[in-house]
Design an enzyme around this catalytic site. Structure first.
Site, PDB file in Angstrom:
ATOM      1  N   ASP A 177       7.936   5.291  -6.785  1.00 19.66           N
ATOM      2  CA  ASP A 177       6.473   5.274  -6.756  1.00 19.66           C
ATOM      3  C   ASP A 177       5.837   6.662  -6.744  1.00 19.66           C
ATOM      4  OD1 ASP A 177       6.897   2.567  -6.472  1.00 19.66           O
ATOM      5  OD2 ASP A 177       5.554   2.338  -4.745  1.00 19.66           O
ATOM      6  N   HIS A 179      10.532   6.871  -3.704  1.00 20.12           N
ATOM      7  CA  HIS A 179       9.467   7.679  -4.300  1.00 20.12           C
ATOM      8  C   HIS A 179      10.028   8.858  -5.083  1.00 20.12           C
ATOM      9  CE1 HIS A 179       7.524   5.413  -1.080  1.00 20.12           C
ATOM     10  NE2 HIS A 179       6.394   5.574  -1.737  1.00 20.12           N
TER      11      HIS A 179
END
Length: 214
Positions: free
Chosen positions: A31, A185
């Site tokens: 992300d 992430h």
């Protein structure tokens, strides 16, 4: 869908958020990018191990680094809409505001990588609301959550480098099972711990599961 995958639901408790791959495969998701430092390193690592993942892209990052979006697509990864500015309160806003945000992000991704396919939406912070899920669905997007979260964004609790690496290893090894969607992430801060963890995890996960992009 396997019985195992069907038994698990997104932690938000909001209906319509897909928390598993709905198969025996395991999906790795990254992300908040694209990021000029960490995204290329994660792409190189995934390519080294011949793994496809799903990248949840933030519109302002897409607009600033369009070549990285093209690189993600060129490597065969799946794209996911992660809103324009990572607004964790987006789901509390009006349907028109949510729709405008998602469409703006979709348009930026298409401008960066013309012809690319974006079929998934992930709400920042997992702060889902029924309204956000509805608008995403109206726009033809499947809302995706996760069932494995090593919290690799929380550098304050698990400092970057080896402490974060070891924490990610512990959580992903303990919680990943058939059908899991793993949240990590490739942007939003120092991702050295994330990168170091996946250097170790990718061959392990490939040995134990079928890794699949959503």
């Amino acid at each position: 869908m396997s019985a195992l995958a069907a038994a698990r639901s997104d932690a938000s408790g909001v209906a319509g958020v897909q928390a598993t791959t709905e198969s025996s495969g395991v999906a790795l998701t990254f992300d908040d990018g694209p990021d000029p430092n960490w995204t290329p390193k994660m792409l190189a690592l995934l390519k080294k191990h011949d793994v496809r993942a799903t990248f949840c892209l933030v519109g302002v990052q897409v607009q600033q680094f369009p070549q990285l979006v093209r690189d993600i697509v060129a490597d065969g990864h799946t794209l996911c809409n992660h809103t324009w500015k990572h607004d964790t309160k987006l789901g509390t806003r009006s349907e028109d505001a949510i729709r405008a945000d998602i469409k703006r992000t979709q348009d930026a991704i298409q401008a960066a990588a013309p012809g690319s396919s974006v079929k998934f939406f992930r709400h920042p912070g997992g702060m889902w609301t029924p309204r956000a899920v509805k608008v995403a669905s109206d726009l033809g997007l499947t809302s995706i959550g996760w069932d494995v979260d090593p919290m690799d964004w929380n550098i304050a609790k698990y400092p970057a480098g080896n402490p974060m690496r070891d924490h990610i290893l512990e959580v992903v090894r303990a919680k990943t099972q058939a059908g899991s969607i793993v949240l990590s992430h490739d942007a939003g801060g120092d991702r050295s711990g994330t990168l170091a963890a996946y250097e170790i995890l990718l061959p392990e996960l490939k040995k134990n599961f079928q890794l699949t992009a959503l």
